[in-house]
Design an enzyme around this catalytic site. Structure first.
Site, short mmCIF file in Angstrom:
data_model
loop_
_atom_site.label_atom_id
_atom_site.label_comp_id
_atom_site.label_asym_id
_atom_site.label_seq_id
_atom_site.Cartn_x
_atom_site.Cartn_y
_atom_site.Cartn_z
N GLU B 52 0.94 -1.19 -0.01
CA GLU B 52 -0.30 0.08 -0.09
C GLU B 52 0.97 1.21 -0.13
O GLU B 52 1.61 1.46 0.88
CB GLU B 52 -0.93 0.00 1.20
CG GLU B 52 -1.91 -1.26 1.27
CD GLU B 52 -2.69 -1.20 2.57
OE1 GLU B 52 -2.72 -0.32 3.22
OE2 GLU B 52 -3.53 -2.08 2.54
N ASP B 63 -5.60 9.31 10.11
CA ASP B 63 -4.18 8.99 10.76
C ASP B 63 -3.90 9.44 12.05
O ASP B 63 -4.24 10.46 12.39
CB ASP B 63 -3.22 9.33 9.64
CG ASP B 63 -3.35 8.52 8.24
OD1 ASP B 63 -3.34 7.23 8.28
OD2 ASP B 63 -3.44 9.11 7.21
#
Lengths: 418, 266
Positions: B52, B63
């Site tokens: 990824e 995040d």
């Protein structure tokens, strides 16, 4: 008057129902969020619908708006300001006189009550820029005995120190956000991260008419009390001029005071609706927050869960914005404003820092009212309106908040003995 | 083979009762552009089954602090969308054959133009996309364009997902389903949650699409735990943290080995 929220589902739409079932205002809006938050948003849609139909909830909110917030807020005929311009009659909708000093309390109290009474959640997180929404949320949480965490960028904490202290006095846990530009957008990022982590028992009390569906419609509905009252006060000869305004002017950051003021006038075709964005140091300087005025940086994009105009660089990174007013210092704008603009139902202009300061001083001297720097943008834009209107016209200005919180900023800008 | 097929086959190669694919996330341009390329190459050697590749964004709201700091640094290093695409090309040219998923927030893709982005991503060697702020409700357009190009559009599920959402996501996600193991943002955690086994079983009952678990997986033991219940173990923050030290390259390589051993069952 106990009719504060009764008309919410009556002042309906402009031709078609907006938003649609997917939370879209035409091409704008939607729900661009991590999957984790989808159930919370669906739940919020449900309780928003339930609350607005629930007699007990409406009675309780109406009563709080009347006996606690001090609604209806007055409509003031600004006689000396009118004289100063020698033009149209100017009226001010006095949200600065609402409890906590700004319109933000209408939304904060409504959402907090909804969440407490219908959802049973007891923890609230919020973002704040100018601190007005943070103070309003902390106030609502103190009143309703809820836990309150407010995220605020370091830059904003420095320039709005009195509001930080106010929030703490009210029992809120104010958390400093030092990532990114350290302003409103970063505070929103952090509030969303908290929400994602604590979603089962936490509500995100978003302060403006932006973010993922259903926030834009929910905040608009709760804030439309401003426009409903103002419309009634204008029409009633005992409180106003006995006619509808020809022009309505409001400042636009995320856009909650503006959409709350505009919405009840949307179906009055003779009423011009004008939103004033923060022009900062001028559009060419690229240091501003005028999403609609800068064709290079202000483009369609997705920020904080909603599709709207977003100030961004050529690579789709969100731009750093600037405004003398923390409450307007944001890279995107509520999706309904984007639609009103497309449909030419509302117009958007901007007012620079300098013009806003001039508007600030003018209102102090002419009317004895110290406006919030946000609201000073609406006043500071009035000179530009004057060439466009006749002295028979009536102008209604949304005075969204009071300026006590801004004294430090203004003192630094205006020379002593000025 | 299409991108979807390449992803499915890379995961199938590792499928077993106690084995799963090891799927590292790594931000392009961190700690620097050449180092990110070198580190991904070393992870390929260490046994990574799928990459990824992270595209930086100014406002990464899904995040945690580790990846926020890393992608922020990538932006300071001047990484543009075009550079991230070029990094994939560079890895392909260096002989890396594992499938690549671009991991990006939606705005940079929307700004680039979804159709043009997909076209350039195919050319660079990508096989699919993971877009954390694009749920199926908003993904229609992207989904159709991906289908035409044979690329995967991976949707996510979370512990908060209802029955209806599980059905919706499993029916629309291609390549695999990304199951977020915890409520919260990305980041290493001391242990995996107790409910994870049931959660994975619940999602798998609904679909033939592989189910891969991410958020909070940070060492070989946890990778092995994930391998015994799911089809893939996704690791991001722990690798980013390893890369940030003085011997970043070595630390990444040895952690990648440990994670691959855990996931691959030896």
């Amino acid at each position: 008057m106990v009719d504060q929220i009764d008309a919410i589902f009556q002042a309906d739409d402009y031709g078609v129902h907006y938003p649609d079932s997917r939370g879209r205002f035409g091409p704008y809006g939607g729900k661009y969020v991590p999957e984790t938050l989808i159930p919370a948003l669906e739940e919020l849609e449900d309780i928003h619908a339930t609350a607005m139909q629930d007699e007990d909830f409406r009675t309780e909110l109406n009563s709080l708006l009347e006996t606690y917030v001090g609604r209806p807020t007055p409509l003031t005929h600004a006689r000396r300001l009118t004289e100063h311009f020698g033009g149209p009659e100017i009226y001010l909708k006095r949200e600065d006189l609402a409890h906590t000093g700004a319109h933000k309390i209408n939304n904060a109290l409504g959402q907090a009550l909804m969440v407490k009474r219908i959802l049973g959640k007891n923890r609230v997180v919020a973002e704040t820029g100018a601190g007005q929404h943070g103070v309003a949320t902390a106030t609502a949480c103190a009143l309703l005995d809820m836990e309150c965490v407010v995220y605020m960028g370091s830059v904003d904490m420095a320039r709005q120190a009195p509001n930080v202290f106010r929030m703490r006095l009210l029992g809120a846990d104010v958390r400093e956000v030092s990532s990114g530009s350290q302003t409103l957008k970063d505070a929103i990022n952090e509030a969303i991260r908290d929400w994602v982590t604590n979603v089962p028992d936490t509500h995100y009390l978003l302060g403006s008419a932006l973010g993922p569906h259903p926030f834009p419609v929910m905040v608009r509905n709760l804030q439309s009390v401003i426009g409903r009252e103002a419309r009634r006060q204008m029409l009633d000869p005992s409180t106003g001029p006995g006619q509808l305004p020809d022009v309505v002017v409001a400042c636009v950051g995320g856009g909650s005071n503006a959409i709350g003021m505009f919405y009840p006038f949307v179906m009055d075709p003779g009423v011009r609706l004008v939103g004033v964005e923060a022009g900062g140091r001028g559009i060419d300087s690229h240091e501003h927050a005028a999403r609609f005025a800068d064709p290079k940086m202000g483009r369609l994009g997705v920020l904080h869960g909603t599709r709207s105009y977003v100030l961004q660089d050529e690579d789709g990174q969100i731009a750093l914005t600037h405004s003398i007013s923390a409450g307007l210092d944001y890279a995107s704008v509520g999706p309904e404003h984007a639609l009103l603009r497309d449909r030419e139902r509302a117009e958007y202009f901007y007012c620079t820092d300098e013009q806003a300061l001039a508007g600030f001083e003018l209102l102090c001297r002419q009317e004895g009212i110290i406006p919030a720097l946000e609201s000073a943008h609406a006043v500071g834009w009035l000179p530009e309106l004057m060439s466009d209107v006749s002295s028979d016209d009536v102008v209604l200005v949304s005075l969204s908040g009071r300026g006590d919180k801004d004294l430090d900023t203004v003192m630094a800008e205006l020379s002593p003995g000025h | 083979m299409t991108g979807v097929e390449r992803i499915r086959s890379a995961i199938a190669n590792r499928q077993g009762d106690t084995t799963a694919a090891f799927m590292p996330y790594f931000p392009s341009g961190f700690p620097s552009r050449p180092e990110s390329v070198a580190m991904m190459r070393s992870m390929a050697d260490a046994g990574a089954d799928l990459f990824e590749i992270g595209f930086p964004f100014s406002d990464p709201l899904a995040d945690g602090p580790t990846i926020q700091a890393a992608t922020h640094r990538a932006l300071l290093n001047g990484m543009k969308t075009r550079d991230c695409l070029d990094i994939a090309k560079e890895l392909r040219d260096a002989g890396i054959t594992q499938p690549f998923c671009a991991m990006s927030y939606y705005n940079p893709i929307f700004n680039y133009g979804p159709d043009r982005f997909i076209e350039d991503a195919v050319r660079a060697g990508f096989d699919g996309f993971i877009i954390p702020d694009l749920p199926p409700d908003e993904g229609q357009e992207m989904e159709e364009a991906c289908r035409e190009a044979g690329l995967a559009l991976v949707y996510l599920l979370a512990p908060s997902s209802s029955r209806e959402r599980i059905e919706l996501v499993t029916s629309r996600s291609t390549g695999f389903v990304y199951l977020v193991s915890v409520l919260g943002t990305t980041g290493a955690r001391a242990s995996l949650p107790d409910y994870l086994t049931d959660l994975v079983a619940q999602v798998r009952a609904d679909t033939d699409t592989p189910v891969c678990v991410g958020f909070g997986v940070s060492n070989g033991v946890q990778a092995a735990q994930v391998a015994s219940i799911a089809d893939g173990a996704i690791v991001g923050s722990a690798l980013v943290k390893a890369a940030d030290g003085p011997d970043g390259a070595d630390a990444v390589k040895s952690l990648a080995r440990e994670l691959a051993r855990g996931a691959h069952g030896h």
